[in-house]
Design a protein around this motif. Sequence first.
Motif, mmCIF file in Angstrom:
data_model
loop_
_atom_site.group_PDB
_atom_site.id
_atom_site.type_symbol
_atom_site.label_atom_id
_atom_site.label_comp_id
_atom_site.label_asym_id
_atom_site.label_seq_id
_atom_site.Cartn_x
_atom_site.Cartn_y
_atom_site.Cartn_z
ATOM 1 N N ALA B 2 0.826 -1.196 0.000
ATOM 2 C CA ALA B 2 0.000 0.000 0.000
ATOM 3 C C ALA B 2 0.866 1.253 0.000
ATOM 4 O O ALA B 2 2.008 1.248 0.436
ATOM 5 C CB ALA B 2 -0.909 -0.009 1.229
ATOM 6 N N VAL B 3 0.286 2.337 -0.519
ATOM 7 C CA VAL B 3 0.987 3.613 -0.566
ATOM 8 C C VAL B 3 0.441 4.508 0.529
ATOM 9 O O VAL B 3 -0.765 4.793 0.579
ATOM 10 C CB VAL B 3 0.809 4.286 -1.942
ATOM 11 C CG1 VAL B 3 1.567 5.610 -1.964
ATOM 12 C CG2 VAL B 3 1.295 3.370 -3.056
ATOM 13 N N VAL B 4 1.336 4.924 1.409
ATOM 14 C CA VAL B 4 0.951 5.763 2.535
ATOM 15 C C VAL B 4 1.848 6.993 2.538
ATOM 16 O O VAL B 4 3.078 6.870 2.442
ATOM 17 C CB VAL B 4 1.107 5.019 3.871
ATOM 18 C CG1 VAL B 4 0.627 5.894 5.040
ATOM 19 C CG2 VAL B 4 0.333 3.707 3.849
ATOM 20 N N SER B 5 1.251 8.150 2.645
ATOM 21 C CA SER B 5 2.056 9.375 2.707
ATOM 22 C C SER B 5 1.887 10.027 4.068
ATOM 23 O O SER B 5 0.854 9.884 4.724
ATOM 24 C CB SER B 5 1.656 10.359 1.602
ATOM 25 O OG SER B 5 0.382 10.918 1.875
ATOM 26 N N LEU B 26 -3.218 6.267 0.210
ATOM 27 C CA LEU B 26 -3.469 6.750 -1.152
ATOM 28 C C LEU B 26 -4.168 5.735 -2.047
ATOM 29 O O LEU B 26 -4.736 6.114 -3.064
ATOM 30 C CB LEU B 26 -2.152 7.185 -1.788
ATOM 31 C CG LEU B 26 -1.409 8.292 -1.029
ATOM 32 C CD1 LEU B 26 -0.111 8.652 -1.735
ATOM 33 C CD2 LEU B 26 -2.292 9.522 -0.869
ATOM 34 N N ASP B 27 -4.107 4.456 -1.701
ATOM 35 C CA ASP B 27 -4.688 3.488 -2.617
ATOM 36 C C ASP B 27 -5.605 2.479 -1.939
ATOM 37 O O ASP B 27 -5.944 1.458 -2.538
ATOM 38 C CB ASP B 27 -3.590 2.761 -3.392
ATOM 39 C CG ASP B 27 -2.602 2.067 -2.468
ATOM 40 O OD1 ASP B 27 -1.740 1.340 -2.995
ATOM 41 O OD2 ASP B 27 -2.694 2.243 -1.243
ATOM 42 N N PHE B 28 -6.007 2.748 -0.707
ATOM 43 C CA PHE B 28 -7.019 1.907 -0.088
ATOM 44 C C PHE B 28 -7.691 2.688 1.031
ATOM 45 O O PHE B 28 -7.194 3.724 1.476
ATOM 46 C CB PHE B 28 -6.427 0.593 0.434
ATOM 47 C CG PHE B 28 -5.600 0.741 1.684
ATOM 48 C CD1 PHE B 28 -4.286 1.165 1.609
ATOM 49 C CD2 PHE B 28 -6.132 0.447 2.929
ATOM 50 C CE1 PHE B 28 -3.514 1.304 2.746
ATOM 51 C CE2 PHE B 28 -5.368 0.581 4.079
ATOM 52 C CZ PHE B 28 -4.053 1.011 3.986
ATOM 53 N N GLN B 29 -8.827 2.180 1.457
ATOM 54 C CA GLN B 29 -9.580 2.869 2.499
ATOM 55 C C GLN B 29 -9.155 2.367 3.865
ATOM 56 O O GLN B 29 -9.249 1.183 4.168
ATOM 57 C CB GLN B 29 -11.082 2.637 2.288
ATOM 58 C CG GLN B 29 -11.597 3.280 1.008
ATOM 59 C CD GLN B 29 -13.097 3.111 0.840
ATOM 60 O OE1 GLN B 29 -13.661 2.106 1.250
ATOM 61 N NE2 GLN B 29 -13.742 4.098 0.248
ATOM 62 N N SER B 73 -11.911 10.776 7.745
ATOM 63 C CA SER B 73 -12.228 10.119 6.481
ATOM 64 C C SER B 73 -11.437 8.830 6.354
ATOM 65 O O SER B 73 -10.531 8.570 7.141
ATOM 66 C CB SER B 73 -11.910 11.037 5.302
ATOM 67 O OG SER B 73 -10.523 11.024 5.016
ATOM 68 N N LEU B 74 -11.782 8.054 5.349
ATOM 69 C CA LEU B 74 -11.122 6.757 5.156
ATOM 70 C C LEU B 74 -9.738 6.880 4.529
ATOM 71 O O LEU B 74 -9.052 5.874 4.356
ATOM 72 C CB LEU B 74 -12.006 5.854 4.286
ATOM 73 C CG LEU B 74 -13.285 5.373 4.947
ATOM 74 C CD1 LEU B 74 -14.169 4.665 3.935
ATOM 75 C CD2 LEU B 74 -12.975 4.430 6.107
ATOM 76 N N THR B 75 -9.346 8.092 4.169
ATOM 77 C CA THR B 75 -8.035 8.260 3.558
ATOM 78 C C THR B 75 -7.147 9.238 4.302
ATOM 79 O O THR B 75 -5.985 9.405 3.940
ATOM 80 C CB THR B 75 -8.165 8.742 2.096
ATOM 81 O OG1 THR B 75 -8.885 9.971 2.091
ATOM 82 C CG2 THR B 75 -8.900 7.715 1.250
ATOM 83 N N LEU B 76 -7.663 9.872 5.346
ATOM 84 C CA LEU B 76 -6.886 10.889 6.031
ATOM 85 C C LEU B 76 -7.047 10.804 7.543
ATOM 86 O O LEU B 76 -8.148 10.702 8.070
ATOM 87 C CB LEU B 76 -7.315 12.287 5.576
ATOM 88 C CG LEU B 76 -6.703 13.475 6.335
ATOM 89 C CD1 LEU B 76 -5.197 13.524 6.115
ATOM 90 C CD2 LEU B 76 -7.361 14.782 5.881
ATOM 91 N N SER B 95 0.090 4.230 10.536
ATOM 92 C CA SER B 95 -0.071 2.936 9.885
ATOM 93 C C SER B 95 -1.545 2.652 9.687
ATOM 94 O O SER B 95 -2.263 2.338 10.629
ATOM 95 C CB SER B 95 0.578 1.833 10.728
ATOM 96 O OG SER B 95 0.403 0.577 10.124
ATOM 97 N N PRO B 96 -2.011 2.788 8.452
ATOM 98 C CA PRO B 96 -3.422 2.523 8.187
ATOM 99 C C PRO B 96 -3.666 1.041 7.928
ATOM 100 O O PRO B 96 -2.789 0.331 7.457
ATOM 101 C CB PRO B 96 -3.685 3.332 6.911
ATOM 102 C CG PRO B 96 -2.363 3.372 6.221
ATOM 103 C CD PRO B 96 -1.308 3.327 7.279
#
Lengths: 115, 115
Positions: B2-5, B26-29, B73-76, B95-96
């Motif tokens: 997964a991509v995490v920023s 960035l690419d998953f919820q 939100s599911l991305t932030l 770590s999401p």
Amino acid sequence: AQTVTQSQPEMSVQEAETVTLSCTYDTSENNYYLFWYKQPPSRQMILVIRQEAYKQQNATENRFSVNFQKAAKSFSLKISDSQLGDTAMYFCAFILQGGSEKLVFGKGTKLTVNP
Amino acid sequence: GAVVSQHPSWVICKSGTSVKIECRSLDFQATTMFWYRQFPKQSLMLMATSNEGSKATYEQGVEKDKFLINHASLTLSTLTVTSAHPEDSSFYICSPRGGTQETQYFGPGTRLLVL
């Protein structure tokens, strides 16, 4: 409570040689996952390899392989053909199956690959 | 993987100020977000766990009024270190995790230095 023990604080290996990092864990549960993470000097945590406890076959990822001994609660990481870029902290981690559990880390092993 | 920023990667601030760290998957919820703290040569220490839209659950010894976590939100997700002091200087990692997956990926981390 689950615990993860890495008994080797530091290790070193010559380039192109093979090295094995040890990890033992303690749990009374039967369904779980085990991981090895690498943390290079950049400090980015990188997943190296993952093992599902229900699988008897040892996981492999290119030069990285594990020796998973469920009865002994042992999960060692073997790095073959060591490269300078393998120099990093390596963390063994454990998580119970279920999706709502917390990852439990060992204290880490600092691996240095010498030229 | 997964991509995490994570942003910022580096922050230096004066004692008494507040610092906000952002983490994006960035690419998953990310239904669950874990925030860790890491001191030099040590393993990751879990600070808190948050589920999207819910209040965070803090580990024992972590001050919830000092380390504010928002997972709107599911991305932030954001971690705000309020009224930072020099002892808060550390490396913070998010770590999401999505759904029922057990594999955790990590952000690149934020180095915080409080003067």
